[in-house]
Design an enzyme around this catalytic site. Structure first.
Site, PDB file in Angstrom:
ATOM      1  N   SER A 116       0.836  -1.198   0.000  1.00  0.00           N
ATOM      2  CA  SER A 116       0.000   0.000   0.000  1.00  0.00           C
ATOM      3  C   SER A 116       0.867   1.242   0.000  1.00  0.00           C
ATOM      4  CB  SER A 116      -0.969   0.001   1.176  1.00  0.00           C
ATOM      5  OG  SER A 116      -0.348  -0.462   2.329  1.00  0.00           O
ATOM      6  N   HIS A 137      -3.964  -4.192  -5.108  1.00  0.00           N
ATOM      7  CA  HIS A 137      -4.128  -3.768  -3.720  1.00  0.00           C
ATOM      8  C   HIS A 137      -5.498  -4.170  -3.175  1.00  0.00           C
ATOM      9  CE1 HIS A 137      -4.363  -0.273  -0.662  1.00  0.00           C
ATOM     10  NE2 HIS A 137      -3.731  -1.286  -0.130  1.00  0.00           N
ATOM     11  N   ASN A 188      -5.534   5.108  -0.155  1.00  0.00           N
ATOM     12  CA  ASN A 188      -4.814   5.579   1.030  1.00  0.00           C
ATOM     13  C   ASN A 188      -4.570   7.078   1.034  1.00  0.00           C
ATOM     14  OD1 ASN A 188      -4.699   3.307   2.660  1.00  0.00           O
ATOM     15  ND2 ASN A 188      -3.116   2.417   1.364  1.00  0.00           N
TER      16      ASN A 188
HETATM   17  N1  CAA Z   1     -14.540 -14.015   7.019  1.00  0.00           N
HETATM   18  C1  CAA Z   1     -15.860 -14.250   6.831  1.00  0.00           C
HETATM   19  N2  CAA Z   1     -16.810 -13.415   7.265  1.00  0.00           N
HETATM   20  C2  CAA Z   1     -16.431 -12.310   7.951  1.00  0.00           C
HETATM   21  C3  CAA Z   1     -15.072 -12.005   8.189  1.00  0.00           C
HETATM   22  C4  CAA Z   1     -14.102 -12.926   7.689  1.00  0.00           C
HETATM   23  N3  CAA Z   1     -12.791 -12.728   7.845  1.00  0.00           N
HETATM   24  N4  CAA Z   1     -15.007 -10.821   8.873  1.00  0.00           N
HETATM   25  C5  CAA Z   1     -16.262 -10.397   9.050  1.00  0.00           C
HETATM   26  N5  CAA Z   1     -17.122 -11.300   8.489  1.00  0.00           N
HETATM   27  C6  CAA Z   1     -18.576 -11.214   8.424  1.00  0.00           C
HETATM   28  C7  CAA Z   1     -19.227 -11.438   9.746  1.00  0.00           C
HETATM   29  O1  CAA Z   1     -19.456 -12.797   9.956  1.00  0.00           O
HETATM   30  C8  CAA Z   1     -20.537 -10.669   9.604  1.00  0.00           C
HETATM   31  O2  CAA Z   1     -21.467 -11.427   8.840  1.00  0.00           O
HETATM   32  P1  CAA Z   1     -23.065 -11.236   9.092  1.00  0.00           P
HETATM   33  O3  CAA Z   1     -23.349  -9.777   8.880  1.00  0.00           O
HETATM   34  O4  CAA Z   1     -23.671 -12.093   8.036  1.00  0.00           O
HETATM   35  O5  CAA Z   1     -23.264 -11.706  10.483  1.00  0.00           O
HETATM   36  C9  CAA Z   1     -20.134  -9.489   8.726  1.00  0.00           C
HETATM   37  O6  CAA Z   1     -18.907  -9.858   8.060  1.00  0.00           O
HETATM   38  C10 CAA Z   1     -19.910  -8.245   9.534  1.00  0.00           C
HETATM   39  O7  CAA Z   1     -18.959  -8.504  10.556  1.00  0.00           O
HETATM   40  P2  CAA Z   1     -19.176  -8.215  12.117  1.00  0.00           P
HETATM   41  O8  CAA Z   1     -20.614  -8.422  12.482  1.00  0.00           O
HETATM   42  O9  CAA Z   1     -18.110  -8.961  12.848  1.00  0.00           O
HETATM   43  O10 CAA Z   1     -18.771  -6.703  12.352  1.00  0.00           O
HETATM   44  P3  CAA Z   1     -19.242  -5.371  11.655  1.00  0.00           P
HETATM   45  O11 CAA Z   1     -20.677  -5.364  11.281  1.00  0.00           O
HETATM   46  O12 CAA Z   1     -18.715  -4.302  12.525  1.00  0.00           O
HETATM   47  O13 CAA Z   1     -18.413  -5.364  10.295  1.00  0.00           O
HETATM   48  C11 CAA Z   1     -16.505  -4.852   9.028  1.00  0.00           C
HETATM   49  C12 CAA Z   1     -17.047  -5.506  10.278  1.00  0.00           C
HETATM   50  C13 CAA Z   1     -17.011  -5.596   7.795  1.00  0.00           C
HETATM   51  C14 CAA Z   1     -14.985  -4.958   9.096  1.00  0.00           C
HETATM   52  C15 CAA Z   1     -17.025  -3.365   8.997  1.00  0.00           C
HETATM   53  O14 CAA Z   1     -16.820  -2.739  10.207  1.00  0.00           O
HETATM   54  C16 CAA Z   1     -16.350  -2.531   7.925  1.00  0.00           C
HETATM   55  O15 CAA Z   1     -16.696  -2.583   6.774  1.00  0.00           O
HETATM   56  N6  CAA Z   1     -15.351  -1.693   8.330  1.00  0.00           N
HETATM   57  C17 CAA Z   1     -14.546  -0.903   7.418  1.00  0.00           C
HETATM   58  C18 CAA Z   1     -13.377  -1.742   6.974  1.00  0.00           C
HETATM   59  C19 CAA Z   1     -12.446  -0.992   6.061  1.00  0.00           C
HETATM   60  O16 CAA Z   1     -12.593   0.193   5.801  1.00  0.00           O
HETATM   61  N7  CAA Z   1     -11.419  -1.692   5.544  1.00  0.00           N
HETATM   62  C20 CAA Z   1     -10.413  -1.080   4.692  1.00  0.00           C
HETATM   63  C21 CAA Z   1      -9.243  -0.678   5.516  1.00  0.00           C
HETATM   64  S1  CAA Z   1      -7.974   0.094   4.549  1.00  0.00           S
HETATM   65  C22 CAA Z   1      -7.127  -1.172   3.862  1.00  0.00           C
HETATM   66  O17 CAA Z   1      -7.349  -2.301   4.104  1.00  0.00           O
HETATM   67  C23 CAA Z   1      -6.087  -0.819   2.850  1.00  0.00           C
HETATM   68  C24 CAA Z   1      -4.788  -0.339   3.323  1.00  0.00           C
HETATM   69  O18 CAA Z   1      -3.872  -0.284   2.498  1.00  0.00           O
HETATM   70  C25 CAA Z   1      -4.552   0.160   4.667  1.00  0.00           C
END
Ligand code: CAA
Length: 389
Positions: A116, A137, A188
């Protein structure tokens, strides 16, 4: 034809990328330096596949797992057609990985990096196939997040770009291709700008961390607060990306909180504590936030919108691509440019000018925003802003 994918690095991103590849039917070779890492990756993949099976999204988790071969030796990558590297963000380490992949894999194979922050051209130079090296990415967690940014280096040929876009689609992802590489890519650059304004508001005593995050979650309807998301991504990762942007020419916004947390070894979810406390190291739980907050959403997104408009102005991506990145890479309920059109570009401009007048160079409004506002194209309620309505 891509049949087998090698993934190097079995950590947070690597294990998820290997799982996504196996879920979409590819044979996978997952390589890391120790069996400890590989066994941990196997556990995490198994847990995740079981979650998908419980939700009836897949029938047979074991059949998916069987598609992944785990090993500390690169021998298992010999017959792979495509490699994705996801090792820690250290240039020398990545160069060693690419040199090795270059020597073991067939000459037709494409070598991609999930970096990244490291310049892709620098990584490509470690190989004898610079035109076949590219950025691919993914976003955390890779199984859930649909976006893949595709980034050509200055050496990458069009055939490599096309094949990488096609592969991303076969992996059920939504690819966004950049015209050319810029530090931090689209995702980013915007992410760090959001954090910089969040940090400035707190350090200039305009708001508290919880108030900023409450506006992000409750008014902008983002899945996480901004400090919460930084904790989720890892504060060391955030600081690395931040440094790469500023050392490669992006005007900085002074902020000491992030660096201080990293120095204290409070790295966010991975260490159990960052801006917030989590149940255990590596275990994320939603943080508690106040329901209401005085933080103005148009101020909070202003710097990020300015950054995005710079990318549009320079032809790197379209406003629509920016929105795709934020919706599918960060689970925003709508795109950043659409949000800007909703809060009003006149409000965005007013906030930028106000903060710029306090001496923050990074907030200098782009010509694109200034001209849209001067033409009366201030957003949704005028029928046009970054988008037409
Ligand atoms: N495998 C399978 N399923 C998963 C999982 C995994 N690893 N992680 C989460 N899930 C599923 C859960 O089982 C849940 O399913 P249901 O809704 O069917 O029950 C669903 O995803 C949502 O998860 P949670 O209920 O545990 O938690 P949440 O509702 O708070 O969601 C999240 C979690 C999806 C991470 C949400 O908070 C989100 O979208 N956050 C933003 C994440 C983001 O912005 N990521 C990018 C970061 S930047 C990057 O990565 C790039 C870089 O270079 C830095």
């Amino acid at each position: 034809m891509i049949r087998k994918i090698a993934v190097v690095g079995a950590g947070t991103m690597g294990h998820g990328i290997a799982e996504v590849a196996a879920l979409s039917g590819f044979e996978v070779a997952l390589i890391d330096v120790s069996w400890d890492f590989l066994n941990r990756a196997k556990e995490r993949i198994t847990d995740s596949l079981n979650k998908l099976a419980e939700k009836k999204q897949i029938n047979d988790p074991n059949a998916v797992l069987q598609k992944i071969e785990f090993n500390t030796s690169y021998d298992i990558a010999k017959d792979a057609d495509f490699a994705i590297e996801a090792v820690p963000e250290k240039l020398e380490l990545k160069k060693t990985v690419f040199k090795t992949l270059d020597s073991v894999m067939g000459s037709h194979a494409i070598l991609a990096t999930n970096t990244s922050s490291i310049p892709i051209s620098d990584i490509a130079e470690a190989t004898g196939r610079k035109q076949k090296v590219i950025g691919m990415h993914f976003f955390n967690p890779p199984v859930i997040m649909k976006l893949v940014e595709v980034i050509p280096s200055k050496y990458t040929d069009q055939d490599t770009v096309d094949k990488t876009v096609e592969l991303a689609k076969k992996m059920n992802k939504i690819p966004v291709s950049l015209k050319y590489e810029i530090p931090g890519f689209v995702s980013n650059r915007i992410f760090i700008r959001l954090l910089q304004e969040a940090c400035r508001e707190v350090e200039d005593k305009e708001a508290t961390i919880e108030e900023v995050d409450s506006t992000a979650r409750n008014k902008l309807k983002l899945p996480m607060g901004l400090f919460e998301l930084a904790d989720y991504v890892g504060l060391d990762v955030v600081v690395d990306i931040w440094n790469v942007l500023t050392t490669r020419g992006t005007p900085d916004v002074k902020c000491s909180m992030f660096k201080a947390k990293v120095e204290e070894k409070n790295l966010g979810v991975k260490s159990g504590k960052g801006f917030y406390a989590y149940p255990a190291p590596g275990k994320y739980a939603k943080v508690q936030l106040p329901d209401s907050s005085k933080v103005d959403p148009s101020r909070l997104i202003s710097l990020a919108v300015n950054e995005a408009s710079w990318m549009v102005e320079n032809g790197i991506v379209s406003a629509k691509d920016v929105d795709t990145v934020m919706i599918y890479g960060f689970n925003f309920p709508k795109g950043l440019m659409e949000m800007a059109d909703e809060v009003g570009l006149d409000n965005i401009l007013r906030n930028l000018e106000d903060i710029y007048s306090k001496g923050y160079q990074a907030y200098k409004p782009t010509n694109l925003i200034k001209s849209l506002v001067s033409e009366g194209k201030t957003g949704k309620n005028k029928g046009e802003g970054f988008h037409k309505y």
